[in-house]
Design a protein around this motif. Structure first.
Motif, mmCIF file in Angstrom:
data_model
loop_
_atom_site.group_PDB
_atom_site.id
_atom_site.type_symbol
_atom_site.label_atom_id
_atom_site.label_comp_id
_atom_site.label_asym_id
_atom_site.label_seq_id
_atom_site.Cartn_x
_atom_site.Cartn_y
_atom_site.Cartn_z
ATOM 1 N N PRO A 6 -10.445 5.761 0.375
ATOM 2 C CA PRO A 6 -9.401 4.794 0.756
ATOM 3 C C PRO A 6 -9.992 3.473 1.221
ATOM 4 O O PRO A 6 -11.072 3.444 1.823
ATOM 5 N N ILE A 8 -8.748 1.738 3.438
ATOM 6 C CA ILE A 8 -8.559 1.743 4.885
ATOM 7 C C ILE A 8 -9.258 2.978 5.446
ATOM 8 O O ILE A 8 -8.875 4.116 5.150
ATOM 9 N N GLN A 9 -10.285 2.748 6.245
ATOM 10 C CA GLN A 9 -11.089 3.845 6.773
ATOM 11 C C GLN A 9 -10.514 4.431 8.055
ATOM 12 O O GLN A 9 -10.568 5.641 8.273
ATOM 13 N N LYS A 11 -8.425 6.168 10.670
ATOM 14 C CA LYS A 11 -7.440 7.227 10.461
ATOM 15 C C LYS A 11 -6.143 7.014 11.246
ATOM 16 O O LYS A 11 -5.176 7.760 11.051
ATOM 17 N N TRP A 590 1.099 3.679 9.031
ATOM 18 C CA TRP A 590 -0.344 3.542 8.828
ATOM 19 C C TRP A 590 -0.878 4.689 7.960
ATOM 20 O O TRP A 590 -1.685 4.460 7.048
ATOM 21 N N ASN A 591 -0.434 5.892 8.250
ATOM 22 C CA ASN A 591 -0.900 7.042 7.484
ATOM 23 C C ASN A 591 -0.513 6.943 6.014
ATOM 24 O O ASN A 591 -1.305 7.268 5.114
ATOM 25 N N ARG A 594 -2.741 4.196 4.498
ATOM 26 C CA ARG A 594 -4.117 4.673 4.303
ATOM 27 C C ARG A 594 -4.195 5.603 3.090
ATOM 28 O O ARG A 594 -5.123 5.516 2.279
ATOM 29 N N SER A 597 -3.915 3.660 -0.107
ATOM 30 C CA SER A 597 -5.032 2.734 -0.350
ATOM 31 C C SER A 597 -6.142 3.387 -1.168
ATOM 32 O O SER A 597 -7.058 2.707 -1.635
ATOM 33 N N LEU A 699 -2.352 -3.935 6.706
ATOM 34 C CA LEU A 699 -2.220 -3.117 5.500
ATOM 35 C C LEU A 699 -2.181 -3.986 4.240
ATOM 36 O O LEU A 699 -2.795 -3.660 3.221
#
Length: 785
Positions: A6, A8-9, A11, A590-591, A594, A597, A699
């Protein structure tokens, strides 16, 4: 095939990132305003008043939503001027300074007191600006203004001088509302009413020349000495023979006439009422109508005047107690009744107001009421229901606006008086004048030629400053090019409790000065109330400080709570627990971001799969709903619609339905899934950006573009909606998925002896009406045919 790593690293969403994003916005000046060919969208931002700590949560929520308006306008093609100001004039800072430094304003050097006020304001202002920045307000902080600056006060004085030159200001000695605690005149708009316990005293008056008595009931026996008539209703049969007779005032022995007047209420007290100067506004009206000569009852310090004889020099309550005591001792009280009396109070100090004849300057408003009423019809109110507050106020205006105040920390009235002929002289407009400490900018009196002057020491009502805010931010009389481009403003956002003051006075002054209503739209927010539904106030001790809450949960969580909690125009409950609940949606978003991504983008294929068409139909529906909410400036609508779509439909159902296709390039519909997943996420981010600017920026710039999301267009702005409506399937799909999940929970695995996991196979057929979604549903649930 597994997706790539991803982009986005992290978590989980860490709101500490907001500081970095804020710094980047400031460095790149992404909200800079300049004149362009796009339509101007000017927000007449309410300058908050730093009257003491803390700034409460309801007010912070209000400003968060004003920022949502600004961000929405930018993303729909408008050129936004979002000024930031701090209101620093008036009584609250004087009271705060007296308490903080344990001083009395009128017992110390004026300039030293003003310096203390300024220092106190500077401290409070810094924290207020910090909160506004940390909330992500996209306003013009680099050029924020203060209403006590020389530039602002010079404009207040300029507009007063212009009204003076046009004959719209006059000096008059009239009965005026007076707060003895504040030591100044107050306007009708600054009065509130409350039912307070008091005594209704039935006093024995005698008819002159006889022993016959007449009973007069009053809540203000201390004003006996200022009584100039007794009135009775002409239809009250008990008093038909009393017209033009004289009665003798108890304790004072002076005679006054009995007159007929319709305002006397037969059902109140004895039906006979004493008319004094002045017990209430009805007394003022009766004095005018009957041509009575006033007796000054109270001085400017709230003490009874010399006319009170043995009761002079007393506070009102002291005089009342002594008069009643003496009446009782003389057998002149028939009875007393305990009643609740509707009492006018000073809005600031909550002290009962008195009516005292005073010399004050007035700005004409009565003549403008019909015009204001007509022009107000052009304003669009959000919500419409609050228009009536303005109309009711316009209907109630009975006198012109008294604008002079006997206070220190305010804009000075720019007048010098000739010591010889006493005539007032005003300077040329353009600079800030302080007549109480400066020599006049002219050498001689234009009327008599004398050369000695005394400067006016009074200041303006603070609404004289606040009411020119749309003129100040559009550079009235200073930058004609900007003024022509930006005025009238697009929007006045404000609270409902100051419609009769800030909204009305701004309309009045701007119509007088520009012959235009100063905005096209008015946005009225309700009050922030505590968990019991009570309005937050420092005096009640129920204020929640937003600063530690924002530090704990982040600005986006606070903003999303504000939007999802407050339906436009209605009061909303402030609760840290509910704010913490809003944080869960930030984590969910966010989840999802991520997870997506890790998938590549795909162009829209020639033919979309049925599941993809379905979710894009739901996305189109969401977009339309958000458009409606944003156009009404009601962020309750998009906030709740986006949360419901993203959490309960997109993540809970669609994402699970297409995972197999998204993971496997060899599967039919792989590109359709990738296109749709990113279409949904990117659209949700765009729709949500005005409400939660930080997480959407992070994001967006990590997944879609290195350009700020706040420089993008709203997805509805260019008509980017789905072609096919398949929302009729939503309930059937979600019901079927729930049925399968529940069935697995209820089914015990023969291998493990535990309920089936969501990945375990199960023997359930896809219903016929969902056949077009069959492949995705079978993969999602591992259904066995």
């Amino acid at each position: 095939m597994e997706p790539r790593e991803p982009k986005i690293q992290s978590k989980s969403w860490n709101h500490e990132i907001e500081k970095e994003i804020l710094s980047s916005w400031e460095k790149n000046d992404i909200y800079k305003f300049s004149i362009t060919d796009r339509p101007a969208f000017v927000i007449d931002t309410p300058p908050p008043y730093p009257s003491g700590k803390p700034w409460h949560m309801g007010a912070a929520a209000h400003y968060a939503q004003i920022d949502m308006i600004a961000r929405t306008a930018r993303m729909t093609g408008r050129n936004v001027l979002f000024p930031i100001g701090i209101d620093r004039n008036g009584l609250p800072v004087e009271i705060y300074t007296e308490k903080k430094y344990k001083v009395r304003m009128r017992q110390m050097d004026r300039q030293k007191f003003l310096d203390l006020c300024k220092g106190a304001l500077d401290e409070l202002e810094a924290e207020m600006l910090e909160i506004m920045k940390n909330m992500g307000l996209s306003g013009n902080f680099k050029e924020y203004y203060r209403t006590d600056s020389d530039e602002y006060r010079a404009l207040t004085q300029r507009t007063f001088i212009e009204l003076w030159n046009r004959g719209l200001v006059y000096l008059a000695n009239r009965p005026n509302n007076y707060c003895s605690d504040c030591g100044t005149t107050i306007a009708d708009a600054e009065i509130i009413y409350d039912d307070l316990p008091t005594k209704l005293v039935y006093m024995k008056f005698k008819l002159a020349g006889s022993d016959e008595q007449i009973i007069i009931a009053s809540t203000r026996p201390e004003l006996l000495f200022a009584c100039q008539a007794v009135i009775v209703n002409p239809e009250d049969e008990r008093y038909l023979d009393y017209q033009n007779k004289q009665v003798v005032l108890p304790l004072f022995g002076r005679t006054v006439p009995v007159r007929f007047h319709h305002s006397a209420k037969p059902e109140f007290g004895s039906g006979a009422v004493m008319v004094c100067s002045y017990g209430d506004q009805n007394d003022v009206q009766v004095f005018r109508e009957l041509g009575l000569k006033e007796i000054v009852a109270l001085n400017e310090n709230g003490f009874t005047s010399e006319s009170a004889g043995p009761y002079s020099g007393l506070r009102v309550n002291q005089a009342r107690a002594k008069v009643v005591e003496d009446l009782k001792a003389a057998g002149l009280v028939e009875k007393e009744e305990s009643i609740m009396h509707r009492t006018p109070l000073c809005e600031r100090s909550k002290t009962p107001i008195e009516i005292i004849p005073l010399h004050d300057y007035y700005v004409k408003q009565l003549d403008f009421v019909p015009q204001l009423r007509e022009m107000s019809a052009k304003l669009k109110f959000h919500p419409e229901m609050h228009r009536q507050i303005l109309l009711n106020w316009l209907d109630s205006i009975a006198i012109d606006w008294p604008v002079s105040r006997r206070r220190f920390y305010g804009t000075e009235i720019p007048i010098w008086y000739c010591n010889s002929c006493k005539s007032p002289t005003l300077p040329e407009p353009g600079k800030y004048y302080r007549p109480w400490k400066e020599k006049p900018p002219f050498s001689s009196c234009p009327k008599c030629g004398a050369t000695e002057f005394t400067g006016e020491d009074r200041t303006f009502d603070t609404w004289m400053d606040s009411s020119i805010s749309p003129l100040f931010v559009t550079k009235f009389s200073k930058d004609q090019r900007l003024y022509d481009y930006a005025y009238p403003a697009a929007l006045r956002p404000q609270a409902k409790d100051i419609i009769r003051t800030w909204l009305h006075y701004t309309m009045l002054r701007c119509v007088q000065l520009t012959d235009q209503v100063p905005w096209t739209d008015v946005w009225i927010m309700g009050y922030g109330v505590d968990e019991k539904g009570e309005k937050m106030s420092k005096s009640k001790g129920n204020v929640i400080d937003p600063f530690p809450v924002i530090q704990r949960y982040g600005a986006d969580t606070f903003r999303f709570w504000s939007a999802s909690e407050a339906n436009l125009g209605y009061d909303f409950r402030c609760s840290e627990q509910r704010i913490a609940g809003a944080q869960k949606f930030m984590s969910k978003l966010w989840n999802v971001g991520r997870f997506l991504s890790s998938f590549d983008f795909a162009d829209k294929p020639a033919e979309l799969e049925a599941s993809d068409k379905w979710i894009l139909s739901e996305l189109a529906k969401l977009t339309e709903e958000c458009k409606r909410g944003y156009e009404e400036y009601n962020f309750f609508v998009p906030a709740n619609a986006i949360r419901d779509f993203a959490w309960n439909v997109f993540a809970a159902h669609y994402l699970e339905m297409v995972k197999a296709r998204a993971y496997s390039p060899e599967k039919p519909g792989h590109k359709s899934a990738l296109y749709t997943l990113h279409k949904c996420l990117s659209t949700v981010l765009l729709l949500l950006a005005p409400i939660t600017p930080f997480i959407t920026e992070e994001l967006w710039t990590k997944i879609y573009s290195d350009k700020s999301i706040h420089h993008q267009d709203m997805p509805y702005h260019n008509g980017q909606l789905a072609e096919t409506d398949m929302t009729k399937f939503t309930k059937t799909i979600t019901d079927f998925n729930s049925l399968v999940w529940n069935k697995k929970k209820e089914t015990i695995s023969p291998e493990t002896g535990k309920p089936l996991s969501l990945k375990d196979p199960i023997n359930i057929a896809v219903p016929e009406d969902l056949a077009i979604f069959g492949k995705d549903l079978e993969e999602m649930h591992n259904l066995q045919k």
